[in-house]
Design a protein around this motif. Structure first.
Motif, PDB file in Angstrom:
ATOM      1  N   TYR A   1      14.108  42.116 -21.270  1.00  0.00           N
ATOM      2  CA  TYR A   1      14.070  43.263 -22.189  1.00  0.00           C
ATOM      3  C   TYR A   1      14.446  44.552 -21.473  1.00  0.00           C
TER       4      TYR A   1
ATOM      5  N   TYR B   1      17.309  46.742 -23.166  1.00  0.00           N
ATOM      6  CA  TYR B   1      16.952  48.065 -23.702  1.00  0.00           C
ATOM      7  C   TYR B   1      17.580  49.191 -22.886  1.00  0.00           C
TER       8      TYR B   1
ATOM      9  N   ALA C   1       9.627  49.663 -33.783  1.00  0.00           N
ATOM     10  CA  ALA C   1      10.786  49.096 -33.059  1.00  0.00           C
ATOM     11  C   ALA C   1      10.716  47.574 -33.058  1.00  0.00           C
ATOM     12  N   GLN C   2       9.503  47.052 -32.876  1.00  0.00           N
ATOM     13  CA  GLN C   2       9.289  45.601 -32.853  1.00  0.00           C
ATOM     14  C   GLN C   2       9.802  44.959 -34.152  1.00  0.00           C
TER      15      GLN C   2
ATOM     16  N   VAL D   1      13.874  45.400 -34.624  1.00  0.00           N
ATOM     17  CA  VAL D   1      14.731  44.591 -33.742  1.00  0.00           C
ATOM     18  C   VAL D   1      15.359  43.405 -34.476  1.00  0.00           C
ATOM     19  N   CYS D   2      14.639  42.841 -35.433  1.00  0.00           N
ATOM     20  CA  CYS D   2      15.121  41.648 -36.152  1.00  0.00           C
ATOM     21  C   CYS D   2      16.290  41.962 -37.090  1.00  0.00           C
TER      22      CYS D   2
ATOM     23  N   LEU E   1      20.583  46.809 -31.825  1.00  0.00           N
ATOM     24  CA  LEU E   1      19.636  47.220 -30.777  1.00  0.00           C
ATOM     25  C   LEU E   1      19.832  48.670 -30.333  1.00  0.00           C
TER      26      LEU E   1
ATOM     27  N   VAL F   1      18.045  50.831 -32.740  1.00  0.00           N
ATOM     28  CA  VAL F   1      16.580  50.723 -32.579  1.00  0.00           C
ATOM     29  C   VAL F   1      16.139  51.588 -31.399  1.00  0.00           C
TER      30      VAL F   1
END
Length: 489
Positions: free
Chosen positions: A89, A93, A260-261, A264-265, A269, A272
């Motif tokens: 991650y 990120y 954000a969690q 993300v789906c 990205l 996000v």
């Protein structure tokens, strides 16, 4: 052109459990135990590609993991069995943050840099891990000198029992210094600096950049990475101290990261991460470090670490089942935490106002047990300093008492009996101001604050009780750019 960043481990001195909820504060001390991330290009030549190569090395764990990363949507494909979600991650990120923050010209430079691939090496100071069994196997004494004799970044042996490699756990227990937060922060800082998103210079060590937006950016990406990698939004004090060093901390609103969690789906990205960077981060950070001539020392009792998430879960369950009693305990604990902070701040102030008196009191008290401290002095300025010392000690005893009550009510060993006996012996040693279980408590290393040159007294006492004094000390500095690979030193 290698970039090397490091971030410190932590000790949460006050605020265990309370720091999970605003507006409760915790005092977190950063340490000289650091995680390092060494980052350099994998290839010399620049080739236009859609998928870049990323290699992650962890020499202490004898692991090397290879990835392919899409520059279109930052997907990571892994060809190895051993994976580290914190690093994965961090890479995704940080690269997304580069795409969302850099302008067109810088973005084309970024594209070229990424096309050379990335080679990341991760190294953690020995203090993050327990090497007791190695010391005992060599027939050495349980003293800091035995730890100091180990080579830096000593390898961490793996259990041989599990042959598929996937569920291999390090045989070496952790000491509770927040290795995942320090590692995540070091990797994020190295990546963001390497990709041109931030310029950390070499000022992190002396905290010149304390208010810099670059550190804030590292903090936002490291917090998001750490929370999403561990699957829950924690209080974040460990990442905050890894970025900013020692301070008094009040947590951010969890919705910043939980949003954000969820996103993300469904959302690209870089968008996000753009939202994460624009969000209103409402954590509070106030400068704090130990008063002069005081030392943080950690002792490892050898009873293995504890699982913080399951202990936190038990405390939350108790809060729901008995809201009235739990609120009363929390309020008292909060008062005791504030009292300890106030005594420390007063001692720092007294040291600044009258150094000679302060130094003479600390020197004298370092040679005696606490009950003899007051009898040494008659001068008003000296007596005021001793009163503040004894006030801090009293506040710590109250903190320990309320932590024990909370543990008993929630059915978990926050200050287990074995730790209580050890802490009582510790606080009864010449020159020891206070001692406690850091953070969530349990069977991790205990901490003590010693006065002046009295640390050797405590090391001896601990050794006679089969407790290994670690080499960790407070170092108020946060994340830092290093001049080179730490293995070359």
């Amino acid at each position: 052109m290698a970039v090397v960043a490091s971030a410190p481990g932590k000790v949460l001195m006050t605020g265990g459990y309370l720091v999970l909820e605003k507006p409760n504060a915790g005092i977190v001390l950063s340490t000289n135990a650091r995680f390092y991330a060494v980052l350099k290009p994998l290839y010399d030549e620049v080739v236009e590609v859609e998928w870049i190569d990323v290699k992650v090395n962890s020499p202490q764990m004898s692991r090397e993991t290879a990835y392919k990363m899409s520059l279109k949507d930052f997907t990571l494909n892994c060809s190895s069995e051993s994976r580290n979600p914190f690093v994965e991650y961090a890479v995704q990120y940080s690269v997304a943050a580069a795409y969302t923050t850099l302008d067109k010209i810088k973005r084309s430079k970024l594209q070229k840099l990424l096309s050379q691939g990335m080679d990341i090496t991760i190294l953690g100071c020995n203090d993050f891990y327990s090497y007791r069994s190695q010391i005992e196997a060599r027939g050495l004494l349980l003293v800091p000198e035995s730890l100091a004799a180990l080579p830096p970044f000593t390898s961490i042996t793996f259990n041989a029992g599990d042959s598929n490699g996937e569920n291999c756990k390090p045989e070496v227990a952790k000491t509770g210094l927040g290795s995942s937060a320090a590692m995540t922060t070091a990797v994020v800082a190295a990546l963001l600096n390497y990709l041109g998103v931030v310029d950390l210079q070499c000022s992190g060590k002396d905290q010149k950049g304390e208010n810099s937006s670059d550190l804030d950016l590292v903090h936002m990406i490291a917090q998001t990475t750490h929370c999403i990698a561990q699957g829950k939004v924690g209080s974040g004090f460990d990442v905050s101290s890894a970025v900013y060093g020692s301070h008094r901390y009040v947590r951010f609103s969890p919705k910043i990261i939980s949003a954000a969690q969820e996103a993300v789906c469904t959302t690209p990205l870089d968008e996000v991460i753009g939202e994460v960077l624009k969000a209103k981060w409402d954590h509070e950070r106030t400068k704090f470090s130990l008063p002069p001539l005081m030392n943080l020392i950690l002792g490892e009792p050898g009873s293995g670490g504890s699982s913080t998430p399951s202990m936190v879960g038990a405390v939350k369950k108790w809060q729901k089942s008995d809201p009235e009693k739990s609120k009363e305990t929390w309020d008292r604990l909060s008062e005791a935490n504030s009292a300890l902070e106030a005594h420390f701040n007063l001692l720092s102030k007294l040291a600044a106002e009258n150094w000679d008196s302060y130094k003479s009191v600390i020197d004298s008290c370092s040679m005696h047990k606490s009950e003899k401290w007051m009898g040494q002095f008659s001068e008003a300025s000296h007596v005021e300093i001793v009163k503040a010392l004894l006030g801090a000690r009293e506040a710590m005893l109250k903190i320990r008492c309320h932590m024990r009550q909370m543990g008993e009510a929630a059915g978990i060993p926050i200050e287990p009996e074995s730790q209580t006996r050890l802490l009582d012996v510790t606080m009864d040693t010449e020159g020891v101001l206070l001692a406690g279980v850091p953070g969530a408590g349990g069977f991790d290393a205990v901490f003590a604050i010693t006065l002046g040159d009295s640390t050797a007294n405590l090391t001896k006492t601990w050794s006679s009780h089969n407790v290994l004094a670690l080499l960790v000390r407070e170092d108020p500095c946060g994340v830092s750019l290093e001049s080179g690979d730490p293995r070359a030193k």
